[in-house]
Design an enzyme around this catalytic site. Structure first.
Site, mmCIF file in Angstrom:
data_model
loop_
_atom_site.group_PDB
_atom_site.id
_atom_site.type_symbol
_atom_site.label_atom_id
_atom_site.label_comp_id
_atom_site.label_asym_id
_atom_site.label_seq_id
_atom_site.Cartn_x
_atom_site.Cartn_y
_atom_site.Cartn_z
ATOM 1 N N LEU A 132 86.165 -65.015 -46.698
ATOM 2 C CA LEU A 132 85.432 -66.192 -45.876
ATOM 3 C C LEU A 132 86.360 -67.007 -45.691
ATOM 4 O O LEU A 132 86.626 -67.750 -45.948
ATOM 5 C CB LEU A 132 84.065 -66.230 -46.879
ATOM 6 C CG LEU A 132 82.744 -66.398 -45.630
ATOM 7 C CD1 LEU A 132 81.691 -66.105 -46.109
ATOM 8 C CD2 LEU A 132 82.973 -68.318 -45.670
ATOM 9 N N GLU A 189 101.370 -67.957 -13.369
ATOM 10 C CA GLU A 189 102.479 -69.001 -15.055
ATOM 11 C C GLU A 189 103.412 -67.678 -14.920
ATOM 12 O O GLU A 189 104.956 -68.488 -14.558
ATOM 13 C CB GLU A 189 101.493 -68.216 -15.729
ATOM 14 C CG GLU A 189 102.329 -68.290 -16.946
ATOM 15 C CD GLU A 189 102.161 -68.085 -18.654
ATOM 16 O OE1 GLU A 189 103.463 -67.081 -18.548
ATOM 17 O OE2 GLU A 189 100.960 -67.441 -18.524
#
Length: 587
Positions: free
Chosen positions: A403, A145
């Site tokens: 959460l 890359e």
């Protein structure tokens, strides 16, 4: 598993070296070394340079041969598809026009016409990533890359692409993920054609010069050093350590100086990392073919003109020589070690102060079932904060601060359901109780069975989000759609994340059955376990321990009734269904 290695190239970045266009045979010329950072100075002997020059010439010749002789002989898996019958589903709020097409070489593309855009963008997603690294050279896909930015046959100056973007207000980026590598840029529309032509050469005739190798290896090393202090990267690599060794997720994906230029397979600084460079060229030839690529272009021109532009600009990308090479790799092994019987509990020490808990389950691939959204049904309930939910109970008891839950289904190799919580100090002291409560709620969902009203609620919310989508910037459109093209039929690349076509109770039941306590991975991240952490992850140096659980623990989690305060959440009565505009009130 969702973390990707992003190789950032801002529009103002100056490359370490400013070089004129040079021929491969001149790699040993001292003038080509001017401007190199002294800390990165190469120690290449003349014989080594000759050898690397031969590799470069051989690569250029073989690549050119593919370009000149193979365009009509490659395998095109979409050759018999009538693309004129493919209509891309889009939001009613989306005023852009889309067209799917397949180039003669097999590359699939979507052109997007947006006359009002003040930026134009393009992205190419290649269906290969760090999973395909050879075992002996970790980080090869990421290194490639980097190297594709370093000049092409048509634009040999290493800085041509980045300089063109910088001079015209553009920017670029790329990332290497597990199964794909994505390259992209954006720029003001009046300079788009010039940028697109330079960009296309990444995939037509990159030079991959020998003299760039060591410097880009050091660039990868610099990224790795930066990541050493990131808890995200540290936690990701620790997770990989416990993955099935037969699965490619077990690998170290980003690479560093040691893996790319410090082993018998990779070579060393003295020989210019010769083994890595040879492997990189082989990797490029094998995987960087047209049928493995997905292209998206967002520009101001009409669709017909964009189609003509794309067909001409990317015609030189080499086709895939066979059906086998036109398909991405498949990984038919479980992520979790088959030898692991029962739950696993890992605790590790972060750099920053935190109290993070996660429960996760590794699952078979689910991306092909995107129309049913069984994973979203479960994550919707696990992450719910209404009365009767696990989040509401744990917050009420003062055990968690927050959460969240999610189902990762956009991967070919597998899926994952995870619920994460930020614990309070009291929650850390009672972490066993928090885990038991979370698993108890999963049991409650399993016992309740699939509820169509819950699935319909998810579907209605998704439909609203899709209907009233805000306009995304061209870069995000190009990047996201190019990646989605690797997973979904072209009709659904914009809508797959919102599709709720059919309620399939059996799929929800199947998924909940997979989420047994015996198969859960519990991860606790807190500095309070520093005195107990008796092991060290070798790449990032993360201190951790594997907590030994009582053999009866899974049965205890499985058989214990959920807390009485937990129950199925009530229906959401505030989801709108009528979006008609009301007349103005009378004066």
């Amino acid at each position: 598993a969702a973390i990707v290695d992003k190789h950032r190239r801002s529009s103002g970045r100056k490359m370490a070296r400013q070089t004129a266009s040079i021929d491969n045979s001149e790699l040993g010329d001292e003038s080509a070394k001017k401007g190199r950072n002294p800390a990165q100075k190469a120690h290449l002997t003349k014989p080594v340079l000759v050898m690397l020059g031969i590799f470069t010439i051989a690569f250029a010749i073989s690549t050119a041969f593919m370009h000149l002789s193979g365009q009509d002989e490659g395998f095109n898996p979409m050759a018999n598809v009538d693309t004129s019958k493919i209509s891309i589903i889009k939001s009613p709020a989306d005023k852009r026009e889309y067209r799917f097409l397949v180039l003669k070489n097999g590359m699939q593309a979507i052109v997007v016409s947006d006359p009002s855009a003040d930026r134009s963008a393009a992205a190419v997603d290649v269906s290969v990533g760090s999973f395909s690294d050879p075992p002996e050279i970790a980080g090869l896909a990421h290194f490639l890359e980097h190297m594709l930015f370093m000049g092409s046959k048509k634009y040999p100056d290493e800085n041509e692409y980045s300089s063109f973007l910088a001079q015209h207000g553009g920017g670029s980026n790329a990332y290497t993920a597990s199964e794909n590598t994505n390259y992209h840029f954006d720029i003001p529309p009046e300079h788009f054609h010039g940028a697109l032509d330079r960009f296309a050469q990444f995939f037509i005739s990159p030079l991959l010069r020998a003299e760039s190798t060591e410097r880009e290896v050091l660039a990868v090393e610099n990224e790795h050093v930066k990541n050493l202090q990131s808890d995200g990267w540290r936690g990701m690599q620790l997770f990989k350590r416990f993955v099935n060794p037969a699965h490619p997720l077990h690998k170290f994906g980003t690479g560093n100086l040691q893996t790319l230029c410090g082993s018998p397979a990779a070579g060393n600084i003295a020989d210019g990392c010769a083994g890595t460079r040879r492997a990189m060229m082989d990797f490029y030839r094998e995987h960087y073919t047209a049928a493995r690529m997905r292209l998206v272009v967002v520009h101001t021109q009409p669709l017909d003109e964009l189609e003509a532009l794309v067909r001409e600009t990317f015609a030189g990308v080499p086709p895939s020589p066979s059906r086998a090479t036109s398909q991405p790799p498949e990984w038919d092994v479980p992520v979790r070690p088959p030898s692991l019987k029962g739950p696993r509990w890992v605790e590790y020490v972060p750099i920053t102060e935190q109290r993070s808990l996660s429960l996760s389950w590794q699952l078979p691939p689910m991306h092909m079932y995107f129309r049913n959204k069984a994973g979203q049904y479960i994550s919707h309930l696990l992450g719910h904060e209404g009365k009767g939910s696990v989040a509401a109970l744990l917050k009420k008891e003062g055990l968690i601060e927050s959460l969240s839950a999610g189902a990762t289904t956009d991967q070919r190799y597998g899926a994952e359901v995870e619920v994460s919580a930020s614990l309070t100090a009291a929650g850390l002291e009672k972490v066993d109780e928090v885990v038991a409560t979370l698993l108890g709620y999963v049991r409650l969902l399993r016992d309740a069975g699939p509820l169509e009203r819950v699935w319909r609620e998810c579907a209605d919310l998704a439909a609203i989000r899709f209907r009233f989508q805000e306009k995304a910037d061209p870069m995000n459109v190009a990047v996201g759609v190019a990646a989605a093209m690797q997973l979904y039929p072209p009709e659904h690349v914009l809508s797959a994340g919102y599709s709720f076509d059919q309620f399939v109770p059996s799929m929800i039941t199947w998924l909940l059955d997979k989420m047994e306590p015996d198969k859960v991975d519990v991860t606790l991240c807190t500095q309070s376990v520093a005195d107990k952490a008796d092991q060290t992850e070798p790449i990032y140096g993360t201190k951790y321990r594997v907590r030994k659980l009582d053999k009866s623990q899974p049965a205890s989690w499985r058989d214990a009734p959920p807390p009485a305060a937990l129950h199925m959440v009530a229906a959401n009565r505030f989801i709108p269904t009528n979006f008609s505009m009301l007349p103005p009130p009378p004066p």
